[in-house]
Design an enzyme around this catalytic site. Structure first.
Site, PDB file in Angstrom:
ATOM      1  N   CYS A  49       0.689  -1.108   0.038  1.00  0.00           N
ATOM      2  CA  CYS A  49       0.038  -0.095   0.033  1.00  0.00           C
ATOM      3  C   CYS A  49       0.915   1.340   0.071  1.00  0.00           C
ATOM      4  O   CYS A  49       2.075   1.467  -0.023  1.00  0.00           O
ATOM      5  CB  CYS A  49      -0.734   0.086   1.273  1.00  0.00           C
ATOM      6  SG  CYS A  49      -2.503   0.554   0.793  1.00  0.00           S
ATOM      7  N   CYS A 108       2.846   1.711   2.721  1.00  0.00           N
ATOM      8  CA  CYS A 108       4.247   1.023   2.737  1.00  0.00           C
ATOM      9  C   CYS A 108       5.258   1.840   2.097  1.00  0.00           C
ATOM     10  O   CYS A 108       6.582   2.090   2.746  1.00  0.00           O
ATOM     11  CB  CYS A 108       4.039  -0.181   1.973  1.00  0.00           C
ATOM     12  SG  CYS A 108       2.822  -1.516   2.747  1.00  0.00           S
ATOM     13  N   ASP A 167      10.345  24.293 -34.165  1.00  0.00           N
ATOM     14  CA  ASP A 167      11.609  24.356 -35.028  1.00  0.00           C
ATOM     15  C   ASP A 167      10.908  24.382 -36.614  1.00  0.00           C
ATOM     16  O   ASP A 167      10.264  23.598 -36.992  1.00  0.00           O
ATOM     17  CB  ASP A 167      12.564  23.541 -34.761  1.00  0.00           C
ATOM     18  CG  ASP A 167      13.918  23.555 -35.404  1.00  0.00           C
ATOM     19  OD1 ASP A 167      14.388  24.814 -35.797  1.00  0.00           O
ATOM     20  OD2 ASP A 167      14.037  22.513 -35.979  1.00  0.00           O
ATOM     21  N   ASP A 179      14.338  19.349 -33.522  1.00  0.00           N
ATOM     22  CA  ASP A 179      14.933  17.861 -33.908  1.00  0.00           C
ATOM     23  C   ASP A 179      16.253  17.594 -33.069  1.00  0.00           C
ATOM     24  O   ASP A 179      16.865  16.943 -33.039  1.00  0.00           O
ATOM     25  CB  ASP A 179      15.606  18.260 -35.104  1.00  0.00           C
ATOM     26  CG  ASP A 179      16.307  19.545 -35.404  1.00  0.00           C
ATOM     27  OD1 ASP A 179      16.901  19.897 -34.595  1.00  0.00           O
ATOM     28  OD2 ASP A 179      16.501  19.919 -36.496  1.00  0.00           O
ATOM     29  N   ASP A 221      19.000  22.546 -31.041  1.00  0.00           N
ATOM     30  CA  ASP A 221      17.687  23.066 -30.163  1.00  0.00           C
ATOM     31  C   ASP A 221      17.778  22.530 -28.593  1.00  0.00           C
ATOM     32  O   ASP A 221      16.919  23.022 -27.993  1.00  0.00           O
ATOM     33  CB  ASP A 221      16.221  22.553 -30.918  1.00  0.00           C
ATOM     34  CG  ASP A 221      16.336  22.899 -32.290  1.00  0.00           C
ATOM     35  OD1 ASP A 221      16.544  24.239 -32.742  1.00  0.00           O
ATOM     36  OD2 ASP A 221      15.772  22.002 -33.089  1.00  0.00           O
TER      37      ASP A 221
HETATM   38  P1  ADP Z   1      17.898  26.134 -38.379  1.00  0.00           P
HETATM   39  O1  ADP Z   1      17.842  24.690 -37.851  1.00  0.00           O
HETATM   40  O2  ADP Z   1      16.751  26.933 -38.174  1.00  0.00           O
HETATM   41  O3  ADP Z   1      18.340  26.160 -39.886  1.00  0.00           O
HETATM   42  P2  ADP Z   1      20.462  27.024 -37.920  1.00  0.00           P
HETATM   43  O4  ADP Z   1      20.960  27.840 -36.790  1.00  0.00           O
HETATM   44  O5  ADP Z   1      21.071  25.413 -37.882  1.00  0.00           O
HETATM   45  O6  ADP Z   1      19.184  26.964 -37.723  1.00  0.00           O
HETATM   46  O7  ADP Z   1      20.831  27.795 -39.022  1.00  0.00           O
HETATM   47  C1  ADP Z   1      20.596  28.948 -39.415  1.00  0.00           C
HETATM   48  C2  ADP Z   1      20.713  29.554 -40.650  1.00  0.00           C
HETATM   49  O8  ADP Z   1      22.131  29.587 -41.033  1.00  0.00           O
HETATM   50  C3  ADP Z   1      20.310  28.560 -41.742  1.00  0.00           C
HETATM   51  O9  ADP Z   1      18.987  28.753 -42.094  1.00  0.00           O
HETATM   52  C4  ADP Z   1      21.222  28.773 -42.811  1.00  0.00           C
HETATM   53  O10 ADP Z   1      20.673  29.947 -43.657  1.00  0.00           O
HETATM   54  C5  ADP Z   1      22.489  28.993 -42.086  1.00  0.00           C
HETATM   55  N1  ADP Z   1      23.258  28.027 -42.274  1.00  0.00           N
HETATM   56  C6  ADP Z   1      23.500  27.323 -41.181  1.00  0.00           C
HETATM   57  N2  ADP Z   1      24.380  26.296 -41.571  1.00  0.00           N
HETATM   58  C7  ADP Z   1      24.780  26.212 -42.777  1.00  0.00           C
HETATM   59  C8  ADP Z   1      25.480  25.274 -43.526  1.00  0.00           C
HETATM   60  N3  ADP Z   1      25.978  24.332 -43.252  1.00  0.00           N
HETATM   61  N4  ADP Z   1      25.367  25.808 -45.119  1.00  0.00           N
HETATM   62  C9  ADP Z   1      24.712  26.966 -45.358  1.00  0.00           C
HETATM   63  N5  ADP Z   1      24.044  27.519 -44.671  1.00  0.00           N
HETATM   64  C10 ADP Z   1      23.953  27.335 -43.247  1.00  0.00           C
HETATM   65 MG    MG Z   2      17.031  22.928 -36.964  1.00  0.00          MG
END
Ligand code: ADP
Ligand code: MG
Length: 764
Positions: A14, A17, A455, A652, A656
């Site tokens: 219970c 307990c 996101d 994801d 985040d």
């Molecule tokens: P989200 O997950 O919303 O895309 P991020 O912080 O990962 O946010 O990225 C923000 C922005 O930076 C992206 O939308 C893109 O425009 C640019 N970015 C980030 N990483 C890259 C990459 N490897 N190549 C090109 N653009 C990038």
């Molecule tokens: Mg993202």
């Protein structure tokens, strides 16, 4: 250094307990904390292994009638591995079944005797009102002499736990449910014994007519029956784990020296090449190296449609191959597989305590002594005020009836089972749907949230962008631009990076290796190829470089939801690639459903404002925060919370993570094997956002179940105790017979468990 472990506890009946155990163990030196869950019968203990040990803790518990089950692996000083834990679970299940079988035998042996006693009781009552001819004196005498024997028999066969409860109460001062029942029935028995043994001597003062043998018999039988039914249905609440355990394959077909050999699942190691034939279970997690098939992943993700698997596809343990054959390389084995994670998480969530339980726990802790006091007061009251009205024999009989009735009806059992059983069923139901809940608190909060923050990439959109257009701005041609971009992006894991690398490969454009590569968070990246430094990313990168660029020229594309990826060196822009990430079809439905549930939907993204707004509009999102840096995602959540919102964050789970942790409930989109399960309160397997709506409903359902359970458990005691005490007697002439008290007490916990089980069958 303190360690935390979870142990099975045997002997709990219970809620009182649980609080008894908690109180006792907390006092032990070296124990920092303990939390006992009556639903799973587990104790989570944090202790200093240098000062105390599970064995020592057990020594404190044994005299109270409980025992801590110490797994063998741990007794030897090593920490438990997930699989050892699972074995333990199976063993305890068979032990439970054996225990239930013993209970059944006892109860079924007692039932006929209780039946006879009830028959006599009813006959006597009917006889008194001349509804039947009063029992002939011979028959009456016959039973009259038989009842003490019956009562003794009941005490010996199924009454032992209650007698032990009384013993512990006097010996150690620790009382639980069993002590109350034991005390009540034992007092009734001893009284009856005295009046019938010394019938003649006592005749002037006490009447042997008012004996309580029947009460003793029926109450103990009912309570034992209730416990048996409760144990049986409680077993059903935990069958989600059992089903998950059943998903695990026992063997694997490993290719070794070109031959297929069947080995035990425990023997599979990382990198093994494994064959999966039609209809077989995938034994461990891995990546397909050749072959083709569809795999039924419904048991893990809840998705009914089999998923296509070709080269490089991820497969997870416990899923079932359909008609094709393929080979895959083991990437996660043993306790590292997704299935093991899920099992561990479900186990932990089912054993966790929901905040709503705190009140019930507090009450249970003081319940037993309080009830004892009330019973004694009630006894005294009847003796004092009843004496002048009814005379001694009848007053004593009344006083005893109320005393026994109160002890028997007062049960913190239902109160203690109310929350954990619903949580166990709710968490298990979620797991079946691909909704993994980390703890009970998450389930409690989720439906209360009024803002859902999502996101963009990977949550609302598929996270699988493709290149839609390449724009040349400098002296390099399209091929060269893609080559440079792909070389740089080959080091990044961003979805955009994957799209560009894939595009280059498909067009046979050479990808080399950059040097001095660096990620610029929330903006893009930089790296050097052949001595030239390049920058890739969004407009922020361009403004950081102080390059002038007329952003208006981008609008045409961004307003159609395309994300610009700019390539530049220190001297100027070289080109722009536009990528488009398709919206998940279920995202639109999900937002609609969330609106129906009165939740505001907010989108957060690092992406371009126009692009974000385009997508938000299609999906029906209420508010957009675009071009935010990862650290700002966290601040936006904080702001929303400061305004009094309860916030759910869906992401994801990788960049985040801080926002997921800050939100009241973090929801990770776990896509197949690469889930970051630990980072969020809830993980939606298969990356299907529409499960969020189901999760909210599940949360509501579970909480409603708990509230109903708590309500009935409280009401039952609030009415039951005064009724048994005879508080209504002066007004209506109602005095609850202890027999009914026993019956009511038996159905109370059974009904709570059944109500929790109902959640299983409800539609999400
Ligand atoms: P989200 O997950 O919303 O895309 P991020 O912080 O990962 O946010 O990225 C923000 C922005 O930076 C992206 O939308 C893109 O425009 C640019 N970015 C980030 N990483 C890259 C990459 N490897 N190549 C090109 N653009 C990038
Ligand atoms: Mg993202």
């Amino acid at each position: 250094m303190n360690t935390t472990h979870t142990y099975q506890v045997k002997g709990m009946h219970c809620a009182s307990c649980a609080s008894n155990i908690e109180r006792t163990v907390k006092k032990i030196i070296g124990v920092e904390n303990i939390s006992v869950n009556i639903g799973t019968e587990n104790a989570k203990i944090t202790f200093d292994a240098k000062i105390t040990s599970p064995k020592m803790i057990n020594q404190h518990l044994e005299p109270l009638g409980y025992s801590l089950m110490v797994p063998k692996t741990e007794a030897m000083g090593t920490t438990t591995i997930a699989h050892a834990g699972h074995l333990e679970l199976n063993q305890s299940k068979s032990e439970k079944l054996a225990e239930i079988a013993v209970m059944k035998k006892g109860v079924f042996g007692a039932l006929p005797i209780a039946g006879i006693s009830i028959f006599i009781m009813i006959w006597e009552i009917f006889g008194r009102y001349q509804l039947v001819t009063p029992m002939s004196l011979t028959i009456y005498e016959f039973f009259h002499h038989l009842l003490p024997i019956f009562a003794t028999y009941i005490f010996i066969t199924i009454g032992k736990p209650y007698l032990l409860g009384v013993y512990r109460f006097f010996r150690y001062g620790s009382a639980n449910m069993d002590s109350l029942i034991g005390l009540g029935t034992l007092v009734a028995f001893i009284y009856s014994f005295i009046v019938s043994a010394f019938e003649e001597v006592l005749a002037p003062y006490l009447s042997a007519q008012y004996n309580f043998y029947d009460v003793t018999i029926v109450v103990i039988t009912f309570i034992a029956l209730g416990k048996y039914l409760e144990a049986k249905s409680k077993l059903k609440t935990g069958d989600a784990i059992e089903k998950l355990l059943g998903l695990q394959a026992k063997t694997a077909l490993v290719i070794s020296d070109g031959k297929e050999i069947e080995i035990k699942i425990e023997a599979v190691i990382l990198g093994d090449l494994i064959v999966v034939k039609p209809g077989q279970k995938i034994p461990v997690d891995g990546v397909v190296v050749d072959g083709f098939s569809y795999v039924d992943e419904s048991m893990i993700t809840g998705e009914p449609v089999p998923v296509e698997k070709t080269i490089n596809a991820q497969v997870v343990a416990g899923t079932i191959n359909t008609t094709g054959t393929f080979n895959f390389r083991a990437t996660k084995v043993g306790s590292k597989t997704l299935l093991s994670h899920i099992i561990k998480m479900v186990e932990e969530a089912q054993g966790s305590k929901a905040p709503i339980q705190a009140l019930a726990d507090k009450i249970s802790a003081v319940f037993v002594p309080t009830v004892l006091v009330i019973a004694i007061i009630s006894f005294g009251f009847w003796m004092y005020f009843g004496l002048p009205v009814f005379g001694f024999p009848k007053a004593l009989s009344f006083a005893l009836t109320s005393f026994v009735g109160i002890l028997v009806i007062a049960c913190p059992c239902a109160l203690g089972l109310a929350t954990p059983t619903a949580i166990i069923v709710g968490v298990g139901k979620g797991a079946k749907e691909g909704i993994l809940v980390k703890d009970a608190a998450t389930l409690e909060t989720l439906h209360k949230a009024n803002v859902v923050v999502v996101d963009k990439t990977g949550t609302i959109t598929k996270g699988k962008p493709t290149i839609t257009k390449v724009q040349v701005l400098g002296d390099k041609n399209e091929q060269e631009i893609i080559g440079i971009l792909a070389t740089l992006e080959s080091k990044s894991e961003h979805p955009i990076a994957q799209a560009i690398v894939k595009h280059a490969k498909e067009n046979n454009i050479a990808v080399t290796t950059p040097s001095n590569f660096e990620i610029i968070k929330g903006k893009g990246l930089r790296g050097t190829i052949d001595g030239v430094e390049y920058f890739v990313g969004n407009l922020k990168i361009i403004s950081d470089l102080n390059l002038s660029y007329n952003t208006h020229s981008l609008e045409q594309e961004t307003k159609q939801g395309k994300t610009p990826v700019l390539l530049a060196n220190k001297n100027g822009l070289l080109g722009i690639v536009f990528v488009a990430d398709p919206i998940k079809p279920e995202a639109i439905e999900t937002v609609k459903a969330l609106h129906k549930l009165k939740k505001k939907v907010v989108m957060l993204t690092g992406d371009n404002k126009n692009t974000a707004q385009y997508i938000a509009k299609i999906v029906g999102i209420d508010q957009v925060f675009a071009e935010v840096l990862p650290e700002d995602k966290l601040n936006i959540i904080k702001d929303l919370q400061a305004k009094g919102n309860i916030v759910v964050m869906v992401g994801d789970g990788i960049n985040d993570a801080p926002a997921l942790a800050q939100a009241d409930v973090g929801v990770a989109m776990g896509t197949g094997a690469d889930v970051a399960i630990e980072s969020a309160g809830i993980t939606l397997l298969g990356g299907d956002i529409s499960k969020l709506v189901k999760a909210v409903k599940l949360s509501k359902m579970t909480m409603n179940g708990i509230k109903q359970n708590l309500f009935w458990a409280f009401i039952y005691n609030i009415i039951g105790i005064p009724l048994a005490g005879g508080a209504f007697y002066p007004l209506f002439g109602w005095l609850l017979s202890p027999v009914f008290a026993g019956f009511a007490m038996a159905i109370s916990s059974v009904s709570v468990v059944s109500n929790s089980l109902r959640i299983k069958a409800m539609k999400l």
